[in-house]
Write an enzyme that holds these catalytic residues in place. Structure first.
Site, PDB file in Angstrom:
ATOM      1  N   LYS A  72      -8.538  -8.271  -4.273  1.00 57.00           N
ATOM      2  CA  LYS A  72      -9.413  -7.190  -4.732  1.00 57.00           C
ATOM      3  C   LYS A  72      -8.598  -5.966  -5.073  1.00 57.00           C
ATOM      4  O   LYS A  72      -8.845  -5.298  -6.058  1.00 57.00           O
ATOM      5  CB  LYS A  72     -10.370  -6.779  -3.607  1.00 57.00           C
ATOM      6  CG  LYS A  72     -11.364  -7.796  -3.207  1.00 57.00           C
ATOM      7  CD  LYS A  72     -12.279  -7.145  -2.158  1.00 57.00           C
ATOM      8  CE  LYS A  72     -12.718  -8.135  -1.119  1.00 57.00           C
ATOM      9  NZ  LYS A  72     -12.079  -7.898   0.182  1.00 57.00           N
ATOM     10  N   LYS A 100       0.822  -1.208   0.000  1.00 60.00           N
ATOM     11  CA  LYS A 100       0.000   0.000   0.000  1.00 60.00           C
ATOM     12  C   LYS A 100       0.861   1.265   0.000  1.00 60.00           C
ATOM     13  O   LYS A 100       0.331   2.379  -0.037  1.00 60.00           O
ATOM     14  CB  LYS A 100      -0.949  -0.005   1.217  1.00 60.00           C
ATOM     15  CG  LYS A 100      -2.025  -1.097   1.128  1.00 60.00           C
ATOM     16  CD  LYS A 100      -2.864  -1.192   2.389  1.00 60.00           C
ATOM     17  CE  LYS A 100      -3.562  -2.520   2.510  1.00 60.00           C
ATOM     18  NZ  LYS A 100      -4.581  -2.761   1.475  1.00 60.00           N
ATOM     19  N   LYS A 144      -0.975 -13.723  -5.192  1.00 60.85           N
ATOM     20  CA  LYS A 144      -2.307 -13.728  -4.589  1.00 60.85           C
ATOM     21  C   LYS A 144      -3.296 -12.920  -5.411  1.00 60.85           C
ATOM     22  O   LYS A 144      -3.054 -11.754  -5.705  1.00 60.85           O
ATOM     23  CB  LYS A 144      -2.226 -13.158  -3.166  1.00 60.85           C
ATOM     24  CG  LYS A 144      -3.547 -13.166  -2.425  1.00 60.85           C
ATOM     25  CD  LYS A 144      -3.401 -12.742  -0.970  1.00 60.85           C
ATOM     26  CE  LYS A 144      -4.738 -12.584  -0.303  1.00 60.85           C
ATOM     27  NZ  LYS A 144      -5.193 -11.217  -0.164  1.00 60.85           N
TER      28      LYS A 144
END
Ligand code: ATP
Ligand code: MG
Length: 335
Positions: free
Chosen positions: A201, A119, A198
């Site tokens: 979303k 992030k 992975k």
């Protein structure tokens, strides 16, 4: 597994659910709900830890996630589906847990470390995000869950929960809290369509349970395969090849999949042929889910009502544990 265990899992309402969620957790929930007491949580408070500026997004996705649950077969008569932020015993227990974990330990949770990096937070990570594993420990333990069906990215978080349970029970000389175990599926982590480890979303590499047939087709066409498999004649790699991982996860004709793998390894099998078969497999899997979802989406009020009732039931269970927790800590002042 004991005959009547308690199960808790959840998802962050940061977007619609995808095939990774199905493999990592939803499939187990559908299978386990008949025999066990199951709570499934829409983790809106946790989603806000890295989306504080966008509560509207979280709000909208509560319904979307609930639709995904019902469409895959989570049955509200067998599973209590609830909204995390409305169960206020959870933040209360989170506060007590926070006193039993060090800042240093929080900083070294590998899942959180990786997510901070993804992030791009650096040192400017929201404190709420840093402590989400503690909040998650409270989610699990307030329901005395024995098992948590999750993808393998969550293993460190469950480990931290176990540590907190032991510390709590030791500190307050009690056995009120239950140590949970992670239930990991045989495919512990579905890779993304871009080949990243992975499907997620927030990484833009997901096939959603609600994608149209056309969207699924486009995503499968673009799916990453073995980068070394340049010409059809070349031998190809099956391990770590997302097309084959998806086939393993969703294909029912295991003999045919083995045959394709053999052929691919030998060389002479083009990616487009394997992808064509994968598309068939995925459409067969997704078609009934998509149909059910469309039906359910016509009556959002009914879905919200399921969440309302589930949240009431979850609150009753959580409140009971909270009374025991306060007793164990000796802070039940007006007893
Ligand atoms: P976000 O990007 O917002 O964190 P996410 O896609 O990682 O979303 P979560 O809501 O964080 O989804 O995860 C919910 C559950 O689904 C967890 O148990 C997680 O382990 C599982 N899960 C998510 N993605 C995968 C995956 N690709 N393979 C297996 N399990 C997964
Ligand atoms: Mg996640």
């Amino acid at each position: 597994m004991k005959s009547k265990s308690i199960i808790l899992t959840g998802d962050r309402p940061t977007g619609k659910l995808h095939l990774g969620h199905y493999v990592g957790s939803l499939a187990a929930r559908v299978a386990l709900q008949k025999e066990h007491t199951q709570f499934v949580m829409i983790a809106d408070a946790q989603a806000l830890t890295d989306n504080a500026d966008n509560p509207q997004k979280i709000r909208e996705n509560i319904l979307e996630v609930a639709l995904d649950y019902l469409a895959v077969g989570i049955d509200p008569h067998q599973t209590t589906i609830f909204i995390q932020s409305l169960v206020t015993a959870i933040p209360e227990l989170t506060m007590y847990f926070l006193n039993l974990v060090t800042w240093n330990r929080l900083k070294h949770n590998p899942t959180v470390k990786l997510e901070i990096q993804q992030k791009g937070y650096g040192e400017e990570v929201p404190a709420g995000f840093m402590i989400y594993p503690v909040n998650q420990a409270a989610d699990i333990t307030i329901f005395k869950a024995n098992f948590v069906p999750v993808g393998d990215d969550q293993i460190p978080v469950i480990e931290q929960t176990v540590e907190l349970v032991r510390k709590f029970n030791r500190t307050y000389k009690t056995d009120v809290l239950v140590e949970p175990k992670a239930l990991i599926a045989s495919i512990a982590r579905l890779p993304g369509t871009d080949g990243k480890a992975k499907m997620s979303k927030s990484l833009g590499n997901a096939i959603f349970l609600s994608d149209t047939a056309d969207e699924v087709m486009k995503k499968v066409k673009m799916m990453y395969t073995d980068p070394g498999h340049l010409r059809v004649e070349d031998p190809g790699k099956v391990e770590g090849n997302p097309v084959f991982t998806h086939l393993d996860a969703f294909g029912t004709d295991k003999a045919k999949i083995e045959e394709l793998k053999e052929h691919y390894r030998r060389g002479g099998l083009g990616d487009s042929i394997v992808k064509k078969y994968l598309l068939e497999v995925l459409q067969t899997f997704l078609e009934p889910i998509r149909k059910r979802r469309e039906e359910l989406a016509k009556d959002p009020k009914h879905v919200m009502d399921i969440l309302f009732k589930g949240t009431e039931a979850a609150n009753r269970a959580a409140h009971q544990t909270l009374i025991e927790i306060r007793q164990a800590m000796g802070i039940d002042y007006f007893r």
